[in-house]
Design a protein around this motif. Structure first.
Motif, PDB file in Angstrom:
ATOM      1  N   ILE A 282     -22.414  17.890  14.527  1.00 23.22           N
ATOM      2  CA  ILE A 282     -21.972  18.685  13.385  1.00 23.22           C
ATOM      3  C   ILE A 282     -23.028  19.710  12.991  1.00 23.22           C
ATOM      4  CG2 ILE A 282     -21.287  18.580  10.973  1.00 23.22           C
ATOM      5  CD1 ILE A 282     -19.168  17.610  13.038  1.00 23.22           C
ATOM      6  N   GLU A 283     -24.295  19.364  13.132  1.00 22.67           N
ATOM      7  CA  GLU A 283     -25.356  20.331  12.847  1.00 22.67           C
ATOM      8  C   GLU A 283     -25.262  21.523  13.800  1.00 22.67           C
ATOM      9  OE1 GLU A 283     -28.352  22.429  11.313  1.00 22.67           O
ATOM     10  OE2 GLU A 283     -27.410  20.659  10.409  1.00 22.67           O
TER      11      GLU A 283
ATOM     12  N   LEU B 193     -19.739  27.560  11.750  1.00 22.84           N
ATOM     13  CA  LEU B 193     -18.563  26.846  11.281  1.00 22.84           C
ATOM     14  C   LEU B 193     -18.878  26.193   9.940  1.00 22.84           C
ATOM     15  CD1 LEU B 193     -17.670  25.334  14.754  1.00 22.84           C
ATOM     16  CD2 LEU B 193     -16.268  26.982  13.504  1.00 22.84           C
ATOM     17  N   GLY B 194     -18.003  26.334   8.978  1.00 16.83           N
ATOM     18  CA  GLY B 194     -18.283  25.949   7.604  1.00 16.83           C
ATOM     19  C   GLY B 194     -18.392  24.451   7.402  1.00 16.83           C
ATOM     20  N   THR B 195     -19.134  24.062   6.374  1.00 14.55           N
ATOM     21  CA  THR B 195     -19.348  22.648   6.096  1.00 14.55           C
ATOM     22  C   THR B 195     -18.065  21.953   5.655  1.00 14.55           C
ATOM     23  OG1 THR B 195     -19.998  23.177   3.820  1.00 14.55           O
ATOM     24  CG2 THR B 195     -21.756  23.025   5.456  1.00 14.55           C
TER      25      THR B 195
ATOM     26  N   THR C  79     -16.138  21.010   9.069  1.00 15.24           N
ATOM     27  CA  THR C  79     -16.835  20.256  10.116  1.00 15.24           C
ATOM     28  C   THR C  79     -17.426  19.014   9.476  1.00 15.24           C
ATOM     29  OG1 THR C  79     -18.802  21.637   9.779  1.00 15.24           O
ATOM     30  CG2 THR C  79     -17.323  22.254  11.585  1.00 15.24           C
TER      31      THR C  79
ATOM     32  N   GLN D  87     -14.285  26.777  17.377  1.00 19.11           N
ATOM     33  CA  GLN D  87     -14.303  28.210  17.105  1.00 19.11           C
ATOM     34  C   GLN D  87     -13.013  28.870  17.592  1.00 19.11           C
ATOM     35  OE1 GLN D  87     -17.986  29.576  18.984  1.00 19.11           O
ATOM     36  NE2 GLN D  87     -18.782  30.094  16.947  1.00 19.11           N
TER      37      GLN D  87
ATOM     38  N   CYS E  38     -22.498  22.545  15.216  1.00 22.76           N
ATOM     39  CA  CYS E  38     -21.320  23.296  14.766  1.00 22.76           C
ATOM     40  C   CYS E  38     -21.703  24.283  13.674  1.00 22.76           C
ATOM     41  CB  CYS E  38     -20.252  22.346  14.226  1.00 22.76           C
ATOM     42  SG  CYS E  38     -19.378  21.365  15.461  1.00 22.76           S
ATOM     43  N   ARG E  39     -22.501  23.829  12.756  1.00 20.27           N
ATOM     44  CA  ARG E  39     -22.879  24.694  11.637  1.00 20.27           C
ATOM     45  C   ARG E  39     -23.804  25.814  12.093  1.00 20.27           C
ATOM     46  NH1 ARG E  39     -23.027  19.501   7.504  1.00 20.27           N
ATOM     47  NH2 ARG E  39     -20.748  19.290   7.498  1.00 20.27           N
ATOM     48  N   ARG E  40     -24.585  25.565  13.131  1.00 22.67           N
ATOM     49  CA  ARG E  40     -25.390  26.646  13.703  1.00 22.67           C
ATOM     50  C   ARG E  40     -24.513  27.711  14.359  1.00 22.67           C
ATOM     51  NH1 ARG E  40     -30.407  23.957  16.891  1.00 22.67           N
ATOM     52  NH2 ARG E  40     -30.578  26.123  17.602  1.00 22.67           N
TER      53      ARG E  40
END
Length: 257
Positions: free
Chosen positions: A83-84, A91-93, A96, A65, A86-88
């Motif tokens: 990575i999950e 952060l975009g798919t 990541t 971030q 990160c997305r929470r």
């Protein structure tokens, strides 16, 4: 071709990703490392916001971030759980990715700078990981790594977070330079809290793998604040100073041809 290692062998124990996600915002260790990160960004990332930045082993995404505020940043981690999280964080798919540091999904000479905090130590073939990151860096691009120091500090914490290595300065320099870098800066970190943490580590010699827990446990607010102030004060000067010993190590290296 780089050697292969299983994803499980390079990852932390699964429960540690949730622990990281839940305490990363306030825990003294991570707060200090973010102070260090900001200092390194100021020194090694161009201020125009155009730098391409790799977070090599992004964990649950807090550092990513910050990096994304200073350039075009991508994060990779071997663990889908990381990575999950990160997305929470929003952060975009596309930025990541689940990937191994032994086989990065990027073309050569793509990044200006790569950061990797406490990750390459989880890879048995660590020189191969350094070399693979080098492949993705532009000529004269920077590799900035933070890694655990001193094998005699090995404890249940290392087991829980998946470490394979702890380093001494001469060994880390040799490995990085073998991979095609010139080391510009090499220092130990967390000297001020070394006695306290060393005693804790000696008391927590490795447990059975399934029962291992990291040192990342919530602390009383007052103690956490005191440790955060002490560690952060040292991290403010770390980008421009060298410390003779510590719990961790910082290396800044430049790709050479």
């Amino acid at each position: 071709m780089n050697p292969s290692e299983s994803a499980a062998s390079m990852a932390m124990l699964p429960h540690e990703y949730r622990v990281m996600f839940e305490i990363e915002e306030e825990y003294w260790w991570y707060r200090g490392l973010r102070v260090l990160l900001q200092g390194l960004i100021a020194q090694y990332v161009s201020a125009d916001g155009r730098a391409k930045i790799l977070d090599a082993g992004c964990g649950t995404g807090k550092n990513l971030q910050i990096l994304a505020q200073h350039g075009d940043a991508w994060g990779v981690d071997i663990a889908p759980e990381a990575i999950e999280f990160c997305r929470r964080r929003g952060l975009g798919t596309a930025r990541t990715l689940v990937a191994s540091l032994l086989e990065l999904p990027f073309p050569g000479t793509f990044f200006d700078v790569a950061f990797s905090f406490d990750v390459i130590c989880n890879i048995q073939h660590d020189v191969a990981a350094f070399h693979e990151i080098r492949r993705t860096l532009k000529p004269d691009g920077y590799l900035i790594v933070q890694l655990p120091a001193y094998r005699f500090l090995w404890s249940a914490h290392d087991v829980a977070v998946g470490h394979k290595h702890r380093y001494m300065a001469r060994d880390l320099r040799a490995k990085i330079e073998k991979a095609g870098f010139r080391v510009k800066k090499l220092t130990y970190l967390n000297m001020s809290l070394f006695p306290l943490i060393a005693l804790l580590r000696f008391a927590r010699r490795p447990a059975a793998h399934a029962n291992a827990r990291s040192d990342l446990t919530p602390l009383p607010r007052g103690l956490n604040e005191t440790l955060a102030r002490l560690f952060s004060a040292e991290m403010r000067i770390a980008p421009r100073h060298r410390f003779p010993f510590g719990i961790s190590m910082l290396a800044v290296a430049r790709r050479i041809e």
